[in-house]
Design a protein around this motif. Structure first.
Motif, PDB file in Angstrom:
ATOM      1  N   UNK A 101       0.555  -1.048   0.284  1.00 61.87           N
ATOM      2  CA  UNK A 101      -0.025  -0.406  -0.043  1.00 61.87           C
ATOM      3  C   UNK A 101       0.580   1.336  -0.033  1.00 61.87           C
ATOM      4  N   UNK A 102      -0.103   2.382  -0.160  1.00 63.09           N
ATOM      5  CA  UNK A 102       0.426   3.447  -1.055  1.00 63.09           C
ATOM      6  C   UNK A 102       0.145   4.671  -1.012  1.00 63.09           C
ATOM      7  N   UNK A 103      -0.722   4.055   0.351  1.00 64.95           N
ATOM      8  CA  UNK A 103      -2.537   5.132   0.495  1.00 64.95           C
ATOM      9  C   UNK A 103      -2.342   6.752   0.460  1.00 64.95           C
ATOM     10  N   UNK A 104      -1.324   7.126   1.099  1.00 64.90           N
ATOM     11  CA  UNK A 104      -0.983   8.404   1.237  1.00 64.90           C
ATOM     12  C   UNK A 104      -1.254   8.823  -0.089  1.00 64.90           C
ATOM     13  N   UNK A 105      -1.079   8.727  -1.636  1.00 65.48           N
ATOM     14  CA  UNK A 105      -0.923   8.853  -2.489  1.00 65.48           C
ATOM     15  C   UNK A 105      -2.436   8.593  -3.241  1.00 65.48           C
ATOM     16  N   UNK A 106      -2.867   9.370  -4.457  1.00 65.09           N
ATOM     17  CA  UNK A 106      -3.538   9.396  -4.728  1.00 65.09           C
ATOM     18  C   UNK A 106      -4.081   8.486  -6.288  1.00 65.09           C
ATOM     19  N   UNK A 107      -2.904   7.708  -6.596  1.00 63.23           N
ATOM     20  CA  UNK A 107      -2.645   7.011  -7.813  1.00 63.23           C
ATOM     21  C   UNK A 107      -1.627   6.029  -8.404  1.00 63.23           C
ATOM     22  N   UNK A 108      -0.914   5.918  -6.757  1.00 61.72           N
ATOM     23  CA  UNK A 108      -0.226   5.202  -6.846  1.00 61.72           C
ATOM     24  C   UNK A 108      -0.713   3.628  -5.902  1.00 61.72           C
ATOM     25  N   UNK A 109      -0.164   2.641  -6.505  1.00 59.47           N
ATOM     26  CA  UNK A 109      -0.508   1.415  -6.003  1.00 59.47           C
ATOM     27  C   UNK A 109       0.942   0.379  -6.283  1.00 59.47           C
ATOM     28  N   UNK A 110       1.047  -0.334  -4.421  1.00 55.33           N
ATOM     29  CA  UNK A 110       1.977  -0.481  -4.476  1.00 55.33           C
ATOM     30  C   UNK A 110       2.233  -2.254  -5.625  1.00 55.33           C
ATOM     31  N   UNK A 111       3.905  -2.515  -5.867  1.00 53.67           N
ATOM     32  CA  UNK A 111       4.270  -4.132  -6.535  1.00 53.67           C
ATOM     33  C   UNK A 111       5.435  -3.755  -5.793  1.00 53.67           C
ATOM     34  N   UNK A 112       6.247  -4.934  -6.146  1.00 52.29           N
ATOM     35  CA  UNK A 112       7.456  -5.133  -5.742  1.00 52.29           C
ATOM     36  C   UNK A 112       8.132  -5.508  -7.596  1.00 52.29           C
ATOM     37  N   UNK A 113       9.366  -6.533  -7.206  1.00 52.96           N
ATOM     38  CA  UNK A 113      10.033  -6.791  -7.981  1.00 52.96           C
ATOM     39  C   UNK A 113       9.138  -8.247  -7.802  1.00 52.96           C
ATOM     40  N   UNK A 114       8.987  -8.577  -9.525  1.00 50.07           N
ATOM     41  CA  UNK A 114       8.939  -9.797  -9.561  1.00 50.07           C
ATOM     42  C   UNK A 114       9.890 -10.817 -11.306  1.00 50.07           C
ATOM     43  N   UNK A 115      10.112 -11.151 -11.403  1.00 50.48           N
ATOM     44  CA  UNK A 115       9.943 -12.585 -12.594  1.00 50.48           C
ATOM     45  C   UNK A 115       8.966 -12.996 -13.196  1.00 50.48           C
ATOM     46  N   UNK A 116       9.050 -12.482 -14.274  1.00 51.61           N
ATOM     47  CA  UNK A 116       7.922 -12.774 -14.756  1.00 51.61           C
ATOM     48  C   UNK A 116       7.722 -13.478 -16.687  1.00 51.61           C
ATOM     49  N   UNK A 117       7.176 -13.756 -17.160  1.00 53.90           N
ATOM     50  CA  UNK A 117       7.369 -14.286 -18.528  1.00 53.90           C
ATOM     51  C   UNK A 117       6.315 -13.868 -19.255  1.00 53.90           C
ATOM     52  N   UNK A 118       6.131 -13.301 -20.312  1.00 56.52           N
ATOM     53  CA  UNK A 118       5.233 -12.547 -21.035  1.00 56.52           C
ATOM     54  C   UNK A 118       5.720 -13.458 -22.864  1.00 56.52           C
ATOM     55  N   UNK A 119       5.120 -14.792 -23.413  1.00 60.92           N
ATOM     56  CA  UNK A 119       5.175 -15.105 -24.554  1.00 60.92           C
ATOM     57  C   UNK A 119       6.570 -15.722 -24.548  1.00 60.92           C
ATOM     58  N   UNK A 120       6.942 -16.772 -23.495  1.00 64.03           N
ATOM     59  CA  UNK A 120       8.356 -17.092 -24.121  1.00 64.03           C
ATOM     60  C   UNK A 120       9.322 -16.046 -23.018  1.00 64.03           C
ATOM     61  N   UNK A 121       9.186 -15.056 -23.673  1.00 62.72           N
ATOM     62  CA  UNK A 121      10.696 -14.066 -22.594  1.00 62.72           C
ATOM     63  C   UNK A 121      10.436 -13.603 -20.987  1.00 62.72           C
ATOM     64  N   UNK A 122      11.161 -14.491 -20.829  1.00 62.56           N
ATOM     65  CA  UNK A 122      11.352 -14.445 -19.322  1.00 62.56           C
ATOM     66  C   UNK A 122      12.438 -13.459 -18.629  1.00 62.56           C
ATOM     67  N   UNK A 123      11.646 -11.907 -17.510  1.00 64.72           N
ATOM     68  CA  UNK A 123      12.513 -11.338 -17.435  1.00 64.72           C
ATOM     69  C   UNK A 123      12.124 -10.881 -16.023  1.00 64.72           C
ATOM     70  N   UNK A 124      13.150  -9.992 -15.356  1.00 62.75           N
ATOM     71  CA  UNK A 124      12.819  -9.844 -13.976  1.00 62.75           C
ATOM     72  C   UNK A 124      12.690  -7.421 -14.022  1.00 62.75           C
ATOM     73  N   UNK A 125      11.942  -7.452 -13.378  1.00 67.55           N
ATOM     74  CA  UNK A 125      11.626  -6.432 -13.402  1.00 67.55           C
ATOM     75  C   UNK A 125      12.278  -5.333 -12.384  1.00 67.55           C
ATOM     76  N   UNK A 126      12.380  -3.840 -12.498  1.00 70.23           N
ATOM     77  CA  UNK A 126      12.224  -3.085 -11.227  1.00 70.23           C
ATOM     78  C   UNK A 126      11.129  -2.934 -10.280  1.00 70.23           C
ATOM     79  N   UNK A 127      11.727  -2.267  -9.009  1.00 66.28           N
ATOM     80  CA  UNK A 127      10.214  -2.787  -8.220  1.00 66.28           C
ATOM     81  C   UNK A 127       8.549  -1.520  -8.700  1.00 66.28           C
ATOM     82  N   UNK A 128       7.877  -1.977  -8.996  1.00 66.12           N
ATOM     83  CA  UNK A 128       6.948  -2.556  -9.830  1.00 66.12           C
ATOM     84  C   UNK A 128       5.435  -0.747  -9.787  1.00 66.12           C
ATOM     85  N   UNK A 129       5.368   0.091  -8.510  1.00 61.92           N
ATOM     86  CA  UNK A 129       4.626   1.309  -7.948  1.00 61.92           C
ATOM     87  C   UNK A 129       4.283   1.285  -9.582  1.00 61.92           C
ATOM     88  N   UNK A 130       2.955   0.866  -9.765  1.00 56.13           N
ATOM     89  CA  UNK A 130       2.496   1.944 -10.557  1.00 56.13           C
ATOM     90  C   UNK A 130       1.547   2.528 -10.176  1.00 56.13           C
TER      91      UNK A 130
END
Length: 560
Positions: A101-130
């Motif tokens: 949570x980043x509830x003190x902001x109006x529009x920011x949603x908290x999300x940490x770093x993940x490793x993900x796959x999109x159509x066979x492409x594996x990658x690791x993200x940075x911190x994912x607050x969006x």
């Protein structure tokens, strides 16, 4: 005088001899140039074959990842150790995909770093607050987005000048949403679902940055090079060879997180909590999945039928999300001599400028015309694009029985859904008329921390977003559930009359603090697929879990 003809004769003989030597020299030079030309040509051919082999090796790596599972989340950053392997993080850490949570902001949603796959492409993200932002509704400009406006405040709340009465009325709307009972209040215009997603593609014009070395160093030593900023690890690839310059076409992986507002009401009964035993068991949680914990993920399903299904609710919702051409995008799938594909959900030609994972075509070799994207990936959502920043897959169009004559550049992006977020009227409800849009240096000027009334914030903005009266909740100072949460407690803010008022943050939370007469209201429902679940072992384990749950429920019913 007699010597002159003799001298001329000798000079002529020298010229003849020298011209012969010059001719031999020129022939030798010409032969060397031809040899060099052939050598360069040979090396160019060898280099072209090497480049092509590297490209094919990358393709085979992606094929292996596709065979191991579906597009989805692979893992999150691990912070735990234990006596068993399930004490470490999987796709869940303190929360599924690291949400916080980043509830003190109006529009920011908290999300940490993940490793993900999109159509066979594996990658690791940075911190994912969006941010709560959507693709542009009017422009195809590269990466242009728009903010998603909050839902309005119910008129019956705004009509009450007494804040205590307004709080009581607002609670009724939250009680109606919690119970999904429109007879209490018609909550639907004021609780708007938003589908957020992870999007990725290959970009041209690779630029070297220090991120590559930082990512390699972090992977090599296992320690962060900068504790305050995580670094993504993004692959690069060769997508083809330019037929004009004969140079390889390089692609650098790019990703982002966006959201898209859903037009219709989405009942919370469509979300079924998934029982992840590796999360539940070590924490001593009850047998059934708890829908209020932040480690719980959900299956989005309208439950219109059990078992095997074709076109689903998720397909219908994702089909409204545009690719990188944004909302104006309108493309057909005429590649490699193929026909226009038909939409799997509605009658007509499929607009592949929008994300989809199914289409209809002529009957295939298995006598089926309903097709799912990918060979075995159940979550391959793809959209095509015309954006030149996207690196093309270079192919040559070869219709049957026709000579290959035309090069075609295919550009696409892929996505997976991450979560459904309900925007609430708290995002627009400002009962004390606190000033909004004040610059941050003014809000916090002269040491204003908001912690005491004498240092109250001088107004609010998108990153200092405190509007909600603490009396709205049963607990005015709820505790953080995760150290990644940036704010849950109240702050002092000057109202429109410069009177200090104690207020709670009004931004979106995973689960709201308890509301009197309502309970804990969940607002974020993670629905991201897990990469491993596309593999045979996971499918067998999930079948076993479902069977055990069914047998246990039968035993429980028999004892009662």
């Amino acid at each position: 005088m007699a010597r002159i003809p003799r001298l001329l004769s000798l000079l002529l003989m020298c010229i003849v001899c020298c011209s012969g030597q010059l001719d031999l020299t020129l022939k030798a030079i010409g032969s060397s140039i031809e040899t060099l030309r052939n050598d360069v040509k040979y090396k160019d051919g060898v280099m072209g074959q090497i480049v092509k082999q590297v490209m094919l090796n990358r393709f085979q790596d992606e094929e292996r990842v596709r065979a191991e599972g579906d597009s989805g989340i692979v893992s999150v950053r691990n912070y735990n150790l234990g006596t068993d392997n399930f004490h470490t993080s999987t796709h869940i850490g303190f929360g599924f995909s690291g949400i916080h949570d980043h509830s003190q902001t109006a529009n920011t949603l908290g999300m940490g770093e993940v490793t993900a796959v999109l159509n066979g492409v594996q990658f690791r993200t940075s911190h994912n607050d969006f941010q709560l932002r959507r693709p542009s509704t009017t422009s195809r400009t590269w990466l242009e987005t728009e903010p998603i406006p909050p839902p309005p405040v119910p008129p019956s709340v705004l009509s009450l000048s007494n804040v205590t009465e307004a709080i009581a009325e607002m609670r009724e709307y939250f009680r109606a949403f919690q119970t999904q009972d429109t007879t209490i209040r018609d909550y639907r215009p004021y609780f708007k679902p938003v589908l957020c997603y992870l999007e990725g593609t290959w970009l041209v014009n690779i630029t070297e940055t220090d991120n590559t070395d930082r990512a390699r160093t972090e992977a090599y030593l296992g320690s962060a090079t900068n504790a305050s900023q995580t670094v993504s690890s993004l692959p690069s690839t060769i997508l083809g060879i330019d037929d004009v310059t004969n140079e390889p076409i390089l692609g650098q992986w790019f990703y982002r997180t966006l959201c898209y507002p859903l037009e219709e009401n989405l009942p919370t009964s469509y979300f079924t909590a998934i029982d992840d035993m590796s999360y539940r068991y070590p924490r001593g949680l009850p047998y059934t999945a708890n829908p209020t914990t932040r480690g719980t993920r959900f299956l989005l399903d309208d439950k219109s039928a059990e078992g095997y299904r074709g076109y689903t609710l998720l397909d219908r919702l994702v089909a409204r999300i545009p690719g990188l051409d944004n909302v104006p995008g309108n493309l057909s799938e005429k590649t490699l001599g193929l026909r226009d594909m038909m939409d799997a959900g509605v009658a007509g030609v499929l607009n592949i400028g929008y994300y989809n994972r199914q289409y209809r075509d002529l009957l295939d070799a298995m006598n089926r015309n309903g097709q799912i994207r990918g060979f075995s990936d159940g979550n391959m959502f793809v959209a095509m694009t015309t954006q030149e920043q996207v690196a093309p897959l270079v192919v040559t169009q070869c219709p049957p029985l026709v000579r290959c004559v035309r090069r075609q550049d295919i550009r696409a992006s892929w996505m997976i859904p991450l979560e459904v977020i309900y925007m609430t009227p708290l995002l627009a409800w400002n009962p004390y008329g606190v000033r909004y849009g004040v610059p941050q240096n003014v809000v916090t000027a002269l040491g204003r921390t908001g912690l005491v009334s004498t240092r109250a914030y001088n107004g609010t903005n998108d990153v200092t977003f405190y509007w909600t009266p603490p009396q709205f909740f049963a607990v005015s100072t709820p505790e953080n559930n995760d150290v990644a949460d940036s704010s849950w407690s109240s702050r002092w803010v000057l109202d429109s009359k410069n009177t200090p008022i104690n207020l709670m943050p009004s931004g979106t939370r995973i689960v709201l603090p308890e509301i009197s007469g309502v309970g804990d209201v969940r607002l974020r429902y993670p629905i991201a697929p897990v990469h491993g679940e596309g593999g045979g072992v996971w499918k067998e384990l999930n079948a076993l879990k479902s069977n055990l749950a069914l047998q246990i429920s039968k035993l429980a019913a028999a004892f009662h």
